[in-house]
Design a protein around this motif. Structure first.
Motif, PDB file in Angstrom:
ATOM      1  N   PRO A 105       0.829  -1.209   0.000  1.00  0.00           N
ATOM      2  CA  PRO A 105       0.000   0.000   0.000  1.00  0.00           C
ATOM      3  C   PRO A 105       0.864   1.260   0.000  1.00  0.00           C
ATOM      4  O   PRO A 105       1.871   1.338   0.695  1.00  0.00           O
ATOM      5  CB  PRO A 105      -0.799  -0.122   1.301  1.00  0.00           C
ATOM      6  N   LEU A 106       0.440   2.221  -0.808  1.00  0.00           N
ATOM      7  CA  LEU A 106       1.054   3.547  -0.840  1.00  0.00           C
ATOM      8  C   LEU A 106      -0.038   4.564  -0.551  1.00  0.00           C
ATOM      9  O   LEU A 106      -1.218   4.222  -0.566  1.00  0.00           O
ATOM     10  CB  LEU A 106       1.671   3.835  -2.214  1.00  0.00           C
ATOM     11  N   GLU A 107       0.332   5.796  -0.331  1.00  0.00           N
ATOM     12  CA  GLU A 107      -0.668   6.834  -0.056  1.00  0.00           C
ATOM     13  C   GLU A 107      -1.647   7.019  -1.217  1.00  0.00           C
ATOM     14  O   GLU A 107      -2.808   7.328  -0.994  1.00  0.00           O
ATOM     15  CB  GLU A 107       0.022   8.166   0.244  1.00  0.00           C
ATOM     16  N   ASP A 108      -1.180   6.808  -2.440  1.00  0.00           N
ATOM     17  CA  ASP A 108      -2.027   7.079  -3.603  1.00  0.00           C
ATOM     18  C   ASP A 108      -2.452   5.820  -4.356  1.00  0.00           C
ATOM     19  O   ASP A 108      -2.927   5.898  -5.482  1.00  0.00           O
ATOM     20  CB  ASP A 108      -1.318   8.048  -4.558  1.00  0.00           C
ATOM     21  N   GLY A 109      -2.309   4.659  -3.766  1.00  0.00           N
ATOM     22  CA  GLY A 109      -2.697   3.405  -4.425  1.00  0.00           C
ATOM     23  C   GLY A 109      -1.815   2.266  -3.962  1.00  0.00           C
ATOM     24  O   GLY A 109      -1.478   2.187  -2.793  1.00  0.00           O
ATOM     25  N   GLU A 110      -1.448   1.403  -4.889  1.00  0.00           N
ATOM     26  CA  GLU A 110      -0.590   0.260  -4.561  1.00  0.00           C
ATOM     27  C   GLU A 110       0.651   0.245  -5.442  1.00  0.00           C
ATOM     28  O   GLU A 110       0.613   0.661  -6.597  1.00  0.00           O
ATOM     29  CB  GLU A 110      -1.316  -1.064  -4.816  1.00  0.00           C
ATOM     30  N   ALA A 111       1.726  -0.273  -4.858  1.00  0.00           N
ATOM     31  CA  ALA A 111       2.933  -0.586  -5.630  1.00  0.00           C
ATOM     32  C   ALA A 111       2.946  -2.090  -5.811  1.00  0.00           C
ATOM     33  O   ALA A 111       2.694  -2.843  -4.864  1.00  0.00           O
ATOM     34  CB  ALA A 111       4.187  -0.131  -4.889  1.00  0.00           C
ATOM     35  N   TRP A 112       3.220  -2.528  -7.032  1.00  0.00           N
ATOM     36  CA  TRP A 112       3.331  -3.952  -7.325  1.00  0.00           C
ATOM     37  C   TRP A 112       4.761  -4.241  -7.722  1.00  0.00           C
ATOM     38  O   TRP A 112       5.288  -3.634  -8.655  1.00  0.00           O
ATOM     39  CB  TRP A 112       2.395  -4.351  -8.459  1.00  0.00           C
ATOM     40  N   HIS A 113       5.379  -5.159  -6.995  1.00  0.00           N
ATOM     41  CA  HIS A 113       6.751  -5.585  -7.297  1.00  0.00           C
ATOM     42  C   HIS A 113       6.662  -7.003  -7.856  1.00  0.00           C
ATOM     43  O   HIS A 113       6.225  -7.917  -7.175  1.00  0.00           O
ATOM     44  CB  HIS A 113       7.597  -5.550  -6.019  1.00  0.00           C
ATOM     45  N   LEU A 114       7.048  -7.145  -9.114  1.00  0.00           N
ATOM     46  CA  LEU A 114       6.976  -8.435  -9.788  1.00  0.00           C
ATOM     47  C   LEU A 114       8.376  -8.946 -10.087  1.00  0.00           C
ATOM     48  O   LEU A 114       9.268  -8.176 -10.430  1.00  0.00           O
ATOM     49  CB  LEU A 114       6.222  -8.319 -11.124  1.00  0.00           C
ATOM     50  N   ASP A 115       8.552 -10.238  -9.967  1.00  0.00           N
ATOM     51  CA  ASP A 115       9.783 -10.904 -10.386  1.00  0.00           C
ATOM     52  C   ASP A 115       9.353 -12.061 -11.283  1.00  0.00           C
ATOM     53  O   ASP A 115       8.785 -13.044 -10.824  1.00  0.00           O
ATOM     54  CB  ASP A 115      10.559 -11.426  -9.187  1.00  0.00           C
ATOM     55  N   LEU A 116       9.610 -11.914 -12.577  1.00  0.00           N
ATOM     56  CA  LEU A 116       9.115 -12.877 -13.555  1.00  0.00           C
ATOM     57  C   LEU A 116      10.160 -13.901 -13.963  1.00  0.00           C
ATOM     58  O   LEU A 116       9.968 -14.627 -14.940  1.00  0.00           O
ATOM     59  CB  LEU A 116       8.591 -12.119 -14.786  1.00  0.00           C
ATOM     60  N   TYR A 117      11.248 -13.995 -13.213  1.00  0.00           N
ATOM     61  CA  TYR A 117      12.332 -14.905 -13.564  1.00  0.00           C
ATOM     62  C   TYR A 117      11.853 -16.348 -13.705  1.00  0.00           C
ATOM     63  O   TYR A 117      12.290 -17.071 -14.579  1.00  0.00           O
ATOM     64  CB  TYR A 117      13.443 -14.814 -12.515  1.00  0.00           C
ATOM     65  N   ARG A 118      10.935 -16.761 -12.851  1.00  0.00           N
ATOM     66  CA  ARG A 118      10.527 -18.162 -12.796  1.00  0.00           C
ATOM     67  C   ARG A 118       9.336 -18.517 -13.686  1.00  0.00           C
ATOM     68  O   ARG A 118       8.919 -19.668 -13.703  1.00  0.00           O
ATOM     69  CB  ARG A 118      10.218 -18.557 -11.358  1.00  0.00           C
ATOM     70  N   ILE A 119       8.771 -17.564 -14.400  1.00  0.00           N
ATOM     71  CA  ILE A 119       7.638 -17.946 -15.242  1.00  0.00           C
ATOM     72  C   ILE A 119       8.141 -18.562 -16.547  1.00  0.00           C
ATOM     73  O   ILE A 119       9.193 -18.197 -17.062  1.00  0.00           O
ATOM     74  CB  ILE A 119       6.665 -16.782 -15.526  1.00  0.00           C
ATOM     75  N   GLY A 120       7.388 -19.501 -17.033  1.00  0.00           N
ATOM     76  CA  GLY A 120       7.769 -20.170 -18.272  1.00  0.00           C
ATOM     77  C   GLY A 120       7.116 -19.560 -19.491  1.00  0.00           C
ATOM     78  O   GLY A 120       7.623 -19.650 -20.595  1.00  0.00           O
ATOM     79  N   ASP A 121       5.974 -18.896 -19.275  1.00  0.00           N
ATOM     80  CA  ASP A 121       5.206 -18.359 -20.395  1.00  0.00           C
ATOM     81  C   ASP A 121       4.465 -17.118 -19.897  1.00  0.00           C
ATOM     82  O   ASP A 121       3.946 -17.111 -18.780  1.00  0.00           O
ATOM     83  CB  ASP A 121       4.208 -19.418 -20.878  1.00  0.00           C
ATOM     84  N   ALA A 122       4.410 -16.094 -20.726  1.00  0.00           N
ATOM     85  CA  ALA A 122       3.732 -14.854 -20.342  1.00  0.00           C
ATOM     86  C   ALA A 122       2.263 -15.095 -19.983  1.00  0.00           C
ATOM     87  O   ALA A 122       1.682 -14.344 -19.203  1.00  0.00           O
ATOM     88  CB  ALA A 122       3.841 -13.831 -21.461  1.00  0.00           C
ATOM     89  N   GLY A 123       1.656 -16.145 -20.513  1.00  0.00           N
ATOM     90  CA  GLY A 123       0.267 -16.467 -20.203  1.00  0.00           C
ATOM     91  C   GLY A 123       0.027 -16.744 -18.727  1.00  0.00           C
ATOM     92  O   GLY A 123      -1.097 -16.618 -18.239  1.00  0.00           O
ATOM     93  N   GLU A 124       1.075 -17.122 -18.005  1.00  0.00           N
ATOM     94  CA  GLU A 124       0.942 -17.383 -16.571  1.00  0.00           C
ATOM     95  C   GLU A 124       0.545 -16.134 -15.797  1.00  0.00           C
ATOM     96  O   GLU A 124       0.021 -16.228 -14.683  1.00  0.00           O
ATOM     97  CB  GLU A 124       2.258 -17.941 -16.009  1.00  0.00           C
ATOM     98  N   LEU A 125       0.776 -14.965 -16.373  1.00  0.00           N
ATOM     99  CA  LEU A 125       0.451 -13.720 -15.686  1.00  0.00           C
ATOM    100  C   LEU A 125      -1.051 -13.503 -15.557  1.00  0.00           C
ATOM    101  O   LEU A 125      -1.498 -12.746 -14.704  1.00  0.00           O
ATOM    102  CB  LEU A 125       1.087 -12.528 -16.405  1.00  0.00           C
ATOM    103  N   GLU A 126      -1.844 -14.180 -16.389  1.00  0.00           N
ATOM    104  CA  GLU A 126      -3.305 -14.052 -16.332  1.00  0.00           C
ATOM    105  C   GLU A 126      -3.857 -14.389 -14.955  1.00  0.00           C
ATOM    106  O   GLU A 126      -4.882 -13.856 -14.548  1.00  0.00           O
ATOM    107  CB  GLU A 126      -3.959 -14.978 -17.353  1.00  0.00           C
TER     108      GLU A 126
END
Length: 164
Positions: free
Chosen positions: A68-89
């Motif tokens: 949580p931030l004062e104006d919304g949310e910060a999202w920290h992603l680490d995509l090193y371990r995904i095999g396919d961009a479709g996993e982000l769904e």
């Protein structure tokens, strides 16, 4: 483009604080670099400077951590371990509450990610690190402009190629 030499971890933390204090919103930051280049360290320093309390966990296994931030949310992603961009769904990234995206290994997310405003490339140079900051949007250009005027950042040594 701006290049900054980061001679030690304190300098990486200083860059993270400077990025936080000059941040534009909303913003998408792609963090690039080899394993151990300092991507998570920089993200942690930035989030801490934005007021995130408690543990700031690496999203290596969870893929995304939300803060949580004062104006919304910060999202920290680490995509090193995904095999396919479709996993982000399955991560719920389309909810639209993020005002700051910090994405490690963004090339693995493909077109499933929003376009970057700022790309920060980190590399190891001997015992130091180097950061290269490239603006890819109007928001990114505004952020780099604010950053270049930040007084504590000027104490960090510039790399031989400072800007273009």
């Amino acid at each position: 483009m701006q290049q900054i030499l980061l001679p030690d971890s304190d300098a990486t933390d200083a860059l993270g604080r400077a990025l936080a204090l000059t941040r534009v919103s909303p913003a998408v930051v792609h963090l690039r670099g080899d394993l151990g280049a300092g991507k998570s360290t920089l993200a942690r320093a930035l989030l801490r400077a934005l007021g995130v309390q408690g543990a700031i966990r690496s999203p290596t296994y969870t893929l995304v951590e939300r803060y949580p931030l004062e104006d919304g949310e910060a999202w920290h992603l680490d995509l090193y371990r995904i095999g396919d961009a479709g996993e982000l769904e399955f991560l719920g990234l389309d909810e639209g509450t993020a005002v700051l995206w910090l994405v490690e290994w963004p090339e693995r997310g493909g077109s499933s990610l929003p376009k970057a405003d700022l790309v920060i490339g980190l590399s190891v140079e001997g015992l130091s690190r180097q950061a290269r900051l490239d603006a890819l949007s109007g928001n990114g250009e505004a952020w780099l402009s604010r950053l270049s005027g930040y007084p504590h950042l000027t104490q960090l040594p510039a790399s031989p190629v400072q800007s273009s």
